[in-house]
Each structure stands twice: as structure tokens, then as C-alpha cells.
Scaffold this active site. Structure first.
Site, PDB file in Angstrom:
ATOM      1  N   HIS A   1      -5.162  -6.046  -3.313  1.00 14.49           N
ATOM      2  CA  HIS A   1      -5.974  -6.192  -2.105  1.00 14.49           C
ATOM      3  C   HIS A   1      -6.000  -7.629  -1.595  1.00 14.49           C
ATOM      4  CE1 HIS A   1      -8.524  -2.333  -2.994  1.00 14.49           C
ATOM      5  NE2 HIS A   1      -7.326  -2.061  -2.508  1.00 14.49           N
TER       6      HIS A   1
ATOM      7  N   ARG B   1       0.829  -1.205   0.000  1.00 10.90           N
ATOM      8  CA  ARG B   1       0.000   0.000   0.000  1.00 10.90           C
ATOM      9  C   ARG B   1       0.867   1.261   0.000  1.00 10.90           C
ATOM     10  NH1 ARG B   1      -4.835   1.399   4.387  1.00 10.90           N
ATOM     11  NH2 ARG B   1      -5.849   2.990   3.128  1.00 10.90           N
TER      12      ARG B   1
ATOM     13  N   ASN C   1      -3.574   7.619   4.690  1.00  9.72           N
ATOM     14  CA  ASN C   1      -2.296   6.972   4.979  1.00  9.72           C
ATOM     15  C   ASN C   1      -2.091   6.621   6.445  1.00  9.72           C
ATOM     16  OD1 ASN C   1      -1.360   6.932   2.333  1.00  9.72           O
ATOM     17  ND2 ASN C   1      -0.459   8.972   2.483  1.00  9.72           N
TER      18      ASN C   1
ATOM     19  N   HIS D   1       0.401   4.239  -2.706  1.00  6.23           N
ATOM     20  CA  HIS D   1       0.067   5.595  -2.272  1.00  6.23           C
ATOM     21  C   HIS D   1       1.174   6.588  -2.587  1.00  6.23           C
ATOM     22  CE1 HIS D   1      -3.471   4.709   0.685  1.00  6.23           C
ATOM     23  NE2 HIS D   1      -3.548   3.989  -0.416  1.00  6.23           N
TER      24      HIS D   1
END
Length: 322
Positions: A191, A62, A94, A66
Site C-alpha cells: 500500500h 494491485r 477490481n 488480486h
């Protein structure tokens, strides 16, 4: 699953042809002469972290997503906030990334062996690949040579795709980063080793609309199980939530199988089945894990080349500009 050398080289060549938003050419062998032990050092650091915390793979993957989605891949997500500036890592999306210590540890070791050589941005990209491979997913050669940015703004995290996005919003968000519809569905498959707090999906479980208490696209029994994990806010712990597919620590195609069964956790996950532009890709990956692995590696290389600049620095400490 490891790719053959020929396939990896073919994948890299394809990416260079497709990707346009980068200002710098990256190279899989960038550190061969200046820091040949770089990837081994990062891998060993990641392995050690996973032994102590099974959520590290989800958090590092992640982190890569991001970071690249805000200003391009530049390690801006690692910078700490100051008295005069709130940084990306403290932006609402975040807050749950965490595991920044893994990058800190890897960078400390790299600075001992190869001072001022390996960028924090490349450490994130390599670590993201490693957590996928260590979790049973594909291996790919990470293109390297990125530089670290010097700016990080929390308010820019509003540009990250949200868990309630519809397909059109997702397509638009990914297209702004030079990514196709197929890339979007493919990267959503990350995911498979993800975890989410209740706040990102509980709107689907209560008072969803005027006519439905629960999102009608969600499997009813699955929704009831999520309600038990996510009672009303005043009756649950701050870490309440759920993993995003049923094989929690394994990188596989179960995420897509879950969507076919109405068990996508995010509205943005389940929406992929309801749109003709994305449904066929979900169905393909649900039945063909090899195809998913192959395309995931390609899309990760493509995302990792977004917004890369020749200007910047090789940060000595991940949390602070030089």
C-alpha cells in the site's frame, strides 16, 4: 535496492521449501532459452507507461495481488467479460485496477519476438516486480513458467480481503493462500504506492459507531484532511480519494510509520497496530526498511507461487482465451 546473487538464490530456495499450494515447479531461468529478451521487453513497456501515468505502479501491483488471490496466479483478471459471463476485472473490488493496457502492450511485443511462449501470468508477475523496483523498492528474481487460466468470474472477487477486515479476517484470508501472518503484514506494505477511492474508507469518517462519529483509532487531524478529500458523494468527483501513505510514488516503509501515527487509511491497515499478532511486525518495519524490503521480496515470491498449475495455455491476447 538490489539483492546479491547469493541472497536471491537463498530466498528462492526457502520459498520452494515453504510453499505447498502449487502444482508446478517454477524457474527463474524458464525463458532463458526460449525468450531471453522477455524481461527486458516487459521492463521497457512498464517504464514507458509510468512516464505517462504515475498511478501505473499501484495499479499493476494491485493487479498481481488480486489475480493471485482469486484462482491462484493465472491471469484470470485480464479476461474481458462476455455476454454470458461477467469477468473478474468487472467485479467491484477490481473496478479501480485499470492499466490493463500495459500488459496488452507488453504481450503484443512479446508475441512479435517469441510467439506463444511467455504467459500473461508471468508478464503480470514480472511487471509487479518491476514497478516495485522502479519505485525504489527491492529487486527479486521472479520465478516463471506459469500458464494462463481459461475461467474468470466476477462473483469470485468477493473472496478478496476487504479494507474493513479485522486482523483475524485478514489472517484467515491470507492463510487460505498459504501465507503466514508475517506475509500478510509484509504484503500489506504494498500500500506504500497505493491509492484508494473514498468508498473504501469513508465509513471510518462519518457515523462510525453509536459512540464515535470518526473511527477512534484514526488520527483526528488526519481524519479531517480525508473528509475534505471525500465530501459527501453528491459533492465529489468520481476519482476522489487519497494515496495510502505520504510518499506517494516511492516504495518505502512510510506506510508502517503512518500506521504508528494513526494514519492508516483503511480500517484493515490501522487494525494491524491493535493486535498483538501483528503490532510487532508493523513496529519492526517502521524502524527497519531493509528488513521490510527483504521480507517483501520473499513474500512476493511466495504469493507468486500460489495456485500455479501445469495445465492451462499461453494466451496470445491477454483479454481472450485462445
Amino acid at each position: 535496492m538490489a539483492f546479491s546473487k547469493r541472497l536471491v538464490l537463498a530466498m528462492i530456495c526457502t520459498v520452494f521449501v515453504i510453499v505447498k499450494p502449487s502444482e508446478a515447479a517454477l524457474d527463474a531461468h524458464y525463458y532463458d532459452g526460449s525468450c531471453p529478451a522477455a524481461e527486458k521487453i516487459i521492463l521497457e513497456t512498464v517504464k514507458k507507461a509510468i512516464l505517462h501515468d504515475p498511478k501505473v505502479p499501484a495499479r499493476l501491483l494491485r493487479m498481481f495481488f488480486h489475480d493471485c488471490f482469486i484462482r491462484g496466479c493465472d491471469a484470470s483478471i485480464l479476461l474481458d467479460s462476455t455476454k454470458s459471463n461477467q469477468a473478474e476485472k468487472d467485479g467491484p473490488p477490481n473496478i479501480s485496477v485499470r492499466s490493463f493496457y500495459v500488459i496488452d502492450n507488453a504481450k503484443t511485443k512479446l508475441e512479435e519476438v517469441c510467439p506463444r511462449t511467455v504467459s500473461c501470468t508471468d508478464v503480470i508477475a514480472i511487471a509487479a516486480r518491476d514497478v516495485v523496483t522502479l519505485s525504489g523498492g527491492p529487486y527479486w528474481s521472479v520465478l516463471k513458467g506459469r500458464k494462463d487460466g481459461r475461467m474468470s468470474l466476477a462473483n469470485e472477487t468477493i473472496n478478496l480481503p476487504g479494507p474493513s477486515f479485522n486482523v483475524s479476517q485478514l489472517i484467515q484470508s491470507f492463510a487460505a493462500r498459504g501465507l503466514s501472518v508475517k506475509d500478510m503484514v509484509t504484503l500489506s506494505g504494498g500500500h506504500t504506492i497505493g491509492f484508494s477511492h473514498c468508498s473504501s474508507f469513508e465509513a471510518r469518517l462519518h457515523n462510525f459507531s453509536k459512540f464515535h462519529d470518526i473511527d477512534p483509532s484514526m488520527n483526528f487531524a488526519f481524519a479531517q484532511s480525508l473528509k475534505k478529500k471525500c465530501p459527501r458523494p453528491n459533492n465529489r468527483g468520481k476519482n476522489a480519494g487519497t494515496f495510502l501513505d505520504s510518499t506517494t510514488s516511492v516504495f518505502d516503509n512510510d506506510y508502517y510509520k503512518q500506521i504508528l501515527s494513526g494514519k492508516g487509511v483503511f480500517g484493515s491497515d490501522q487494525a494491524l497496530l491493535g493486535d498483538y499478532r501483528t503490532k510487532w511486525i508493523v513496529e519492526t518495519y517502521a524502524r527497519d526498511q531493509k528488513a521490510f524490503f527483504r521480507e517483501f521480496a520473499t513474500s512476493m515470491v511466495k504469493l507468486g507461487n500460489f495456485g500455479v498449475k501445469e495445465t492451462g495455455e499461453v494466451r496470445i491476447k491477454p483479454r481472450f482465451v485462445n
